[in-house]
Design a protein around this motif. Structure first.
Motif, PDB file in Angstrom:
ATOM      1  N   ASP A   7       0.850  -1.185   0.000  1.00 58.96           N
ATOM      2  CA  ASP A   7       0.000   0.000   0.000  1.00 58.96           C
ATOM      3  C   ASP A   7       0.885   1.233   0.000  1.00 58.96           C
ATOM      4  O   ASP A   7       1.558   1.536   0.975  1.00 58.96           O
ATOM      5  CB  ASP A   7      -0.902  -0.016   1.233  1.00 58.96           C
ATOM      6  CG  ASP A   7      -1.740   1.248   1.346  1.00 58.96           C
ATOM      7  OD1 ASP A   7      -1.931   1.926   0.315  1.00 58.96           O
ATOM      8  OD2 ASP A   7      -2.203   1.539   2.453  1.00 58.96           O
ATOM      9  N   THR A   8       0.885   1.961  -1.111  1.00 59.10           N
ATOM     10  CA  THR A   8       1.692   3.195  -1.198  1.00 59.10           C
ATOM     11  C   THR A   8       0.830   4.438  -1.031  1.00 59.10           C
ATOM     12  O   THR A   8       1.341   5.555  -1.129  1.00 59.10           O
ATOM     13  CB  THR A   8       2.395   3.265  -2.568  1.00 59.10           C
ATOM     14  OG1 THR A   8       1.413   3.246  -3.610  1.00 59.10           O
ATOM     15  CG2 THR A   8       3.350   2.097  -2.741  1.00 59.10           C
ATOM     16  N   SER A   9      -0.473   4.258  -0.767  1.00 59.50           N
ATOM     17  CA  SER A   9      -1.370   5.410  -0.656  1.00 59.50           C
ATOM     18  C   SER A   9      -1.342   6.054   0.721  1.00 59.50           C
ATOM     19  O   SER A   9      -1.741   7.204   0.887  1.00 59.50           O
ATOM     20  CB  SER A   9      -2.809   4.987  -0.972  1.00 59.50           C
ATOM     21  OG  SER A   9      -3.290   4.110   0.036  1.00 59.50           O
ATOM     22  N   GLY A  10      -0.919   5.299   1.724  1.00 62.05           N
ATOM     23  CA  GLY A  10      -0.971   5.799   3.093  1.00 62.05           C
ATOM     24  C   GLY A  10      -2.249   5.437   3.809  1.00 62.05           C
ATOM     25  O   GLY A  10      -2.352   5.585   5.031  1.00 62.05           O
ATOM     26  N   PHE A  11      -3.255   4.939   3.058  1.00 62.58           N
ATOM     27  CA  PHE A  11      -4.521   4.600   3.686  1.00 62.58           C
ATOM     28  C   PHE A  11      -4.421   3.352   4.557  1.00 62.58           C
ATOM     29  O   PHE A  11      -5.307   3.068   5.349  1.00 62.58           O
ATOM     30  CB  PHE A  11      -5.603   4.390   2.629  1.00 62.58           C
ATOM     31  CG  PHE A  11      -6.086   5.669   2.002  1.00 62.58           C
ATOM     32  CD1 PHE A  11      -6.740   6.619   2.760  1.00 62.58           C
ATOM     33  CD2 PHE A  11      -5.884   5.917   0.656  1.00 62.58           C
ATOM     34  CE1 PHE A  11      -7.186   7.800   2.193  1.00 62.58           C
ATOM     35  CE2 PHE A  11      -6.325   7.096   0.080  1.00 62.58           C
ATOM     36  CZ  PHE A  11      -6.980   8.040   0.846  1.00 62.58           C
ATOM     37  N   GLY A  12      -3.344   2.582   4.398  1.00 65.97           N
ATOM     38  CA  GLY A  12      -3.183   1.386   5.209  1.00 65.97           C
ATOM     39  C   GLY A  12      -3.080   1.673   6.692  1.00 65.97           C
ATOM     40  O   GLY A  12      -3.293   0.796   7.521  1.00 65.97           O
ATOM     41  N   GLY A  13      -2.752   2.927   7.034  1.00 69.28           N
ATOM     42  CA  GLY A  13      -2.633   3.294   8.443  1.00 69.28           C
ATOM     43  C   GLY A  13      -3.919   3.787   9.068  1.00 69.28           C
ATOM     44  O   GLY A  13      -3.941   4.151  10.244  1.00 69.28           O
ATOM     45  N   LEU A  14      -5.003   3.796   8.300  1.00 70.03           N
ATOM     46  CA  LEU A  14      -6.271   4.271   8.839  1.00 70.03           C
ATOM     47  C   LEU A  14      -6.799   3.334   9.916  1.00 70.03           C
ATOM     48  O   LEU A  14      -6.716   2.124   9.789  1.00 70.03           O
ATOM     49  CB  LEU A  14      -7.322   4.370   7.731  1.00 70.03           C
ATOM     50  CG  LEU A  14      -7.224   5.551   6.761  1.00 70.03           C
ATOM     51  CD1 LEU A  14      -8.306   5.418   5.700  1.00 70.03           C
ATOM     52  CD2 LEU A  14      -7.381   6.869   7.485  1.00 70.03           C
ATOM     53  N   VAL A  15      -7.330   3.899  10.966  1.00 71.78           N
ATOM     54  CA  VAL A  15      -8.037   3.142  11.998  1.00 71.78           C
ATOM     55  C   VAL A  15      -9.392   3.808  12.176  1.00 71.78           C
ATOM     56  O   VAL A  15      -9.475   4.972  12.556  1.00 71.78           O
ATOM     57  CB  VAL A  15      -7.268   3.124  13.330  1.00 71.78           C
ATOM     58  CG1 VAL A  15      -8.074   2.391  14.397  1.00 71.78           C
ATOM     59  CG2 VAL A  15      -5.896   2.495  13.152  1.00 71.78           C
ATOM     60  N   ARG A  16     -10.464   3.073  11.862  1.00 75.08           N
ATOM     61  CA  ARG A  16     -11.815   3.640  11.914  1.00 75.08           C
ATOM     62  C   ARG A  16     -12.619   2.932  12.987  1.00 75.08           C
ATOM     63  O   ARG A  16     -12.750   1.709  12.979  1.00 75.08           O
ATOM     64  CB  ARG A  16     -12.513   3.483  10.563  1.00 75.08           C
ATOM     65  CG  ARG A  16     -13.909   4.088  10.521  1.00 75.08           C
ATOM     66  CD  ARG A  16     -14.462   4.080   9.101  1.00 75.08           C
ATOM     67  NE  ARG A  16     -14.697   2.743   8.628  1.00 75.08           N
ATOM     68  CZ  ARG A  16     -15.849   2.067   8.801  1.00 75.08           C
ATOM     69  NH1 ARG A  16     -16.836   2.629   9.458  1.00 75.08           N
ATOM     70  NH2 ARG A  16     -15.991   0.852   8.323  1.00 75.08           N
ATOM     71  N   ASN A  17     -13.138   3.721  13.937  1.00 72.68           N
ATOM     72  CA  ASN A  17     -13.974   3.151  14.978  1.00 72.68           C
ATOM     73  C   ASN A  17     -15.310   2.724  14.393  1.00 72.68           C
ATOM     74  O   ASN A  17     -15.914   3.433  13.580  1.00 72.68           O
ATOM     75  CB  ASN A  17     -14.203   4.165  16.098  1.00 72.68           C
ATOM     76  CG  ASN A  17     -12.940   4.453  16.881  1.00 72.68           C
ATOM     77  OD1 ASN A  17     -12.093   3.584  17.025  1.00 72.68           O
ATOM     78  ND2 ASN A  17     -12.797   5.672  17.371  1.00 72.68           N
ATOM     79  N   VAL A  18     -15.789   1.551  14.798  1.00 69.80           N
ATOM     80  CA  VAL A  18     -17.057   1.013  14.341  1.00 69.80           C
ATOM     81  C   VAL A  18     -18.090   1.214  15.439  1.00 69.80           C
ATOM     82  O   VAL A  18     -17.871   0.827  16.586  1.00 69.80           O
ATOM     83  CB  VAL A  18     -16.938  -0.483  13.982  1.00 69.80           C
ATOM     84  CG1 VAL A  18     -18.283  -1.032  13.533  1.00 69.80           C
ATOM     85  CG2 VAL A  18     -15.889  -0.678  12.907  1.00 69.80           C
ATOM     86  N   ALA A  19     -19.224   1.820  15.082  1.00 70.29           N
ATOM     87  CA  ALA A  19     -20.254   2.101  16.077  1.00 70.29           C
ATOM     88  C   ALA A  19     -20.834   0.810  16.640  1.00 70.29           C
ATOM     89  O   ALA A  19     -21.042  -0.160  15.914  1.00 70.29           O
ATOM     90  CB  ALA A  19     -21.367   2.940  15.452  1.00 70.29           C
ATOM     91  N   ASP A  20     -21.070   0.815  17.939  1.00 71.12           N
ATOM     92  CA  ASP A  20     -21.711  -0.316  18.597  1.00 71.12           C
ATOM     93  C   ASP A  20     -23.173  -0.357  18.163  1.00 71.12           C
ATOM     94  O   ASP A  20     -23.916   0.609  18.358  1.00 71.12           O
ATOM     95  CB  ASP A  20     -21.613  -0.131  20.112  1.00 71.12           C
ATOM     96  CG  ASP A  20     -22.057  -1.369  20.872  1.00 71.12           C
ATOM     97  OD1 ASP A  20     -22.811  -2.179  20.305  1.00 71.12           O
ATOM     98  OD2 ASP A  20     -21.643  -1.509  22.033  1.00 71.12           O
ATOM     99  N   PRO A  21     -23.641  -1.465  17.559  1.00 68.30           N
ATOM    100  CA  PRO A  21     -25.012  -1.507  17.028  1.00 68.30           C
ATOM    101  C   PRO A  21     -26.093  -1.729  18.060  1.00 68.30           C
ATOM    102  O   PRO A  21     -27.265  -1.762  17.721  1.00 68.30           O
ATOM    103  CB  PRO A  21     -24.955  -2.692  16.057  1.00 68.30           C
ATOM    104  CG  PRO A  21     -23.949  -3.608  16.670  1.00 68.30           C
ATOM    105  CD  PRO A  21     -22.907  -2.710  17.276  1.00 68.30           C
TER     106      PRO A  21
END
Length: 228
Positions: free
Chosen positions: A19-33
């Motif tokens: 991954d050369t885009s830098g998006f590989g470092g994203l961490v996205r919180n997932v809402a508790d359903p």
């Protein structure tokens, strides 16, 4: 819910140095359903109370129509049983204290790898139809969600309550394969009539052809990335 369960990492299914885009470092919180406890805040409690009163007058318990109430990012979402969606929409439109006169959007989400809810039935219902309702009288907005499975993707059409849902339900059928029972003319609206499959489902093949350059070949999307 553990920290690992509450977050998704990266993008496009790429990991490591590929991954050369830098998006590989994203961490996205997932809402508790899970359901949000009372008080919901703002006008949300009033909406829930008035809807409950309207359902009670029709001899329908609130839990018989609404499986879950979620408040997230300042937005109220009512998870509605599909057999009650038309009734709930009509009450939200006609009740003097609610007056959600406008259905501004009908769309869908495919939770292929992120099942919602805690029981087996909810986890199997990966296709969520999403309705955005607006009260122009009270300047309020809410969301409704109806969850169905790929094996039984039937949802009653709300066009009898909100005529604006006509083409929006057609697009949702076209892209996600949700069948809106009672729709006046459920045909494809974006893809050709004989198109195979529904392109916005998460397991729909990306397709494509390899692109050749001088001394190199770029493989088609479905062989180089897994979109989640």
């Amino acid at each position: 819910m553990s920290t690992d369960d509450a977050a998704q990492k990266g993008m496009f299914g790429v990991s490591g140095s590929g991954d050369t885009s830098g998006f590989g470092g994203l961490v996205r919180n997932v809402a508790d359903p899970r359901s949000t406890p009372r008080p919901y805040g703002g006008y949300f409690d009033e909406v829930a109370d008035l809807l409950g009163e309207g359902l009670a007058k029709a001899d329908v318990g609130f839990e018989e129509a609404v499986t879950r109430v979620v408040v997230d990012r300042g937005e109220l979402t009512l998870h509605v049983r599909r057999e009650r969606i038309v009734e709930v929409c009509r009450l939200l439109r006609d009740d003097e204290g609610l007056r959600f006169e406008l259905c501004s959007s009908v769309s869908a989400v495919d939770y292929l790898d992120a099942p919602q809810g805690n029981d087996a039935d909810e986890q199997a219902a990966r296709l969520h139809v999403v309705y955005h309702l607006t009260s122009m009288t009270f300047r309020r907005r809410i969301r409704l969600e109806v969850a169905v499975s790929v094996e039984d993707p039937h949802v009653p059409s709300v066009t009898s309550v909100y005529p604006t849902a006509d083409w929006q339900e057609r697009e949702t059928w076209d892209m996600f394969g949700v069948l809106f029972d009672g729709h006046p003319g459920l045909t494809r609206i974006l893809m050709p009539d004989d198109w195979d499959g529904h392109p916005q489902r998460k397991d729909y093949p990306l397709g494509g052809v390899p692109v050749e350059y001088k001394g190199a070949e770029i493989p088609p999307p479905d062989t180089r990335r897994a979109y989640r």
